[in-house]
Design a protein around this motif. Structure first.
Motif, PDB file in Angstrom:
ATOM      1  N   ILE B  11      -5.373  -1.442  -3.054  1.00  0.00           N
ATOM      2  CA  ILE B  11      -4.804  -2.038  -2.096  1.00  0.00           C
ATOM      3  C   ILE B  11      -5.113  -2.882  -2.414  1.00  0.00           C
ATOM      4  CG2 ILE B  11      -4.558  -2.678   0.686  1.00  0.00           C
ATOM      5  CD1 ILE B  11      -6.036   0.549   0.485  1.00  0.00           C
ATOM      6  N   TRP B  15      -1.914  -6.067  -3.299  1.00  0.00           N
ATOM      7  CA  TRP B  15      -1.959  -7.190  -2.283  1.00  0.00           C
ATOM      8  C   TRP B  15      -1.821  -8.463  -3.804  1.00  0.00           C
ATOM      9  CZ3 TRP B  15      -4.677 -11.951  -1.957  1.00  0.00           C
ATOM     10  CH2 TRP B  15      -4.455 -12.259  -0.693  1.00  0.00           C
ATOM     11  N   ILE B  52       1.153   2.611   4.243  1.00  0.00           N
ATOM     12  CA  ILE B  52       0.631   1.460   4.281  1.00  0.00           C
ATOM     13  C   ILE B  52       1.375   0.638   3.555  1.00  0.00           C
ATOM     14  CG2 ILE B  52      -1.672   2.227   4.909  1.00  0.00           C
ATOM     15  CD1 ILE B  52      -2.477   1.732   2.700  1.00  0.00           C
ATOM     16  N   LEU B  53       2.360   1.352   2.785  1.00  0.00           N
ATOM     17  CA  LEU B  53       3.303   0.672   1.885  1.00  0.00           C
ATOM     18  C   LEU B  53       4.594   0.925   1.630  1.00  0.00           C
ATOM     19  CD1 LEU B  53       3.085   2.422  -0.651  1.00  0.00           C
ATOM     20  CD2 LEU B  53       0.822   1.375  -1.192  1.00  0.00           C
ATOM     21  N   LEU B  63       3.059  -3.718  -0.076  1.00  0.00           N
ATOM     22  CA  LEU B  63       2.572  -3.696   1.175  1.00  0.00           C
ATOM     23  C   LEU B  63       3.006  -3.798   2.682  1.00  0.00           C
ATOM     24  CD1 LEU B  63      -0.907  -4.699   0.205  1.00  0.00           C
ATOM     25  CD2 LEU B  63      -0.208  -2.492   0.163  1.00  0.00           C
ATOM     26  N   GLY B  67      -0.744  -2.139   5.406  1.00  0.00           N
ATOM     27  CA  GLY B  67      -1.325  -2.744   4.125  1.00  0.00           C
ATOM     28  C   GLY B  67      -1.910  -3.686   3.854  1.00  0.00           C
ATOM     29  N   LYS B  68      -1.160  -4.900   4.396  1.00  0.00           N
ATOM     30  CA  LYS B  68      -1.666  -5.866   4.084  1.00  0.00           C
ATOM     31  C   LYS B  68      -3.018  -6.326   4.865  1.00  0.00           C
ATOM     32  CE  LYS B  68       2.965  -8.241   3.678  1.00  0.00           C
ATOM     33  NZ  LYS B  68       3.699  -8.620   4.158  1.00  0.00           N
ATOM     34  N   ALA B  71      -5.830  -5.083   2.837  1.00  0.00           N
ATOM     35  CA  ALA B  71      -5.964  -5.306   2.159  1.00  0.00           C
ATOM     36  C   ALA B  71      -6.841  -6.819   1.990  1.00  0.00           C
ATOM     37  CB  ALA B  71      -4.987  -5.658   1.213  1.00  0.00           C
TER      38      ALA B  71
END
Lengths: 219, 219
Positions: B11, B15, B52-53, B63, B67-68, B71
DNA sequence: TATTTTTTTTAGATTTGCCTAAATTATAAT
DNA sequence: ATTATAATTTAGGCAAATCTAAAAAAAATA
């Protein structure tokens, strides 16, 4: 040699159990680590290959000199981080154990030495357990549980159970902390509870369960 | 949701790469993480299941909002620990990255918030990279590498490359640190080296490699 | 001492995270 | 537009760490 997190947890658990018992059984370990006995057997075979313990099938296990050194390194890290969490980050006693279980696996030796220095080379963690020095030496405090203390025998509270949660709250309420002088005045066989005297305060009652989680050094 | 250390490393890598590129390829990731492309494909499929992506076979990965956020949580922990290691444990800049890579995976949210408080809510880590706040917001510093700076354009050194080791030594020797005002006086096409002016000091020469690892904010 | 119970180990499976080698798809070059 | 090259995925395998079910050994009991 390098150890995985799982391996380190086994080493730590064996060390803890062999303090009480010398020879540690598969079942004891599986209870301690919340795994099945079969998983323990697997891991013991792997750790035997790494030559850090003596293990004979059906006859239990024991860390050798190398294994003890590794265990004391893990315990050193665990206790230093607990000290950090309580003294610097102002966590309560009972919250730190779980977090220190993660931090103890961070493996940089320089980190540990600098942390020790930053904290002022503490001798004991917040529960009163001694912190091994960098070569694994440690004050062997011969404390017993308050429950085992003889009546009329004055003692100093020297520690509390590392693993049990909720202790700080009740101890704060009862005004007991590390260093407090205590003496058992009466013991009730019915439920194992005790009455203790602290300084000039009135007698207070502690349950058996509580007394078993408080450690003292007799004077 | 809970993520393993391996997942967290993916992750974080996605990012980082998508800051530059928006759409991240399997090969970029395998280079960043020192693994084989086939392993990356495996993991992307698993992370896609965790929603998440966005990943489409052969078309790279990105992402999503969740997800972001994850991260930025990891990056927050990494940079807070770097700050701790340098400011409290007195590590050199270049030694902390590897250790922070381990510490960042310790997952207690309360630990992170208390650490932030203990450190005085720092805005940037020792390399000048901004530290996201607890909700993932972060100052978007628009710094460029010194190598990309135009001639005669004054600028302030705002950061250095996080990952490269040995930088502190050379920067100390050349008296460059975060906050130093610099200006490129001449650029040599032959080897990409530059001559810069710092305050009233005589001109100094920096190699292309060094200039690429120093970040500046033009004035 | 023979039998039952408990403890421990073995055998075979599963998941995670990685690998190599082969097949497939996309991109670049002729 | 084909072909060659580069990127990516699939298939099949492996090690670590766990599990369940069955077998074997040790300990307890009758």
């Amino acid at each position: 040699m390098n150890f995985s997190i799982a391996e380190e947890n086994y080493i730590k658990a064996i060390w803890r159990l062999q303090q009480a018992d010398s020879n540690v059984t598969t079942n004891e370990l599986s209870a301690e680590l919340q795994t099945k006995p079969a998983s323990v057997t697997d891991m013991l075979k792997r750790l035997k290959e790494k030559k850090i313990l003596n293990y004979e099938p059906y006859y239990g296990v024991k860390l050798n000199a190398d294994g003890k050194k590794i265990a004391l390194g893990i315990i050193r890290r665990h206790r230093l981080w607990e000290y950090f969490l309580v003294e610097k980050l102002k966590f309560e006693w009972d919250a730190v154990h779980v977090i220190a279980e993660e931090l103890e696996h961070v493996s940089s030796p320089e980190l540990v030495e600098r942390l020790d220095h930053f904290l002022g080379f503490p001798k004991a963690d917040p529960h009163g357990d001694p912190i091994p020095d960098s070569s694994g030496r440690m004050e062997t405090s011969k404390h017993i549980s308050l429950h085992q203390l003889k009546e009329q025998q004055p003692a100093i509270v020297s520690g509390v159970n590392d693993q049990s949660s909720g202790l700080p709250e009740i101890l704060r309420q009862k005004k007991i902390s590390i260093g407090t002088k205590v003496e058992i005045k009466q013991r009730f066989l019915f439920d194992g509870s005790i009455e203790i005297k602290i300084r000039n305060q009135p007698l207070i009652t502690l349950s058996e369960q509580l007394a078993k989680n408080i450690y003292v050094t007799p004077l």
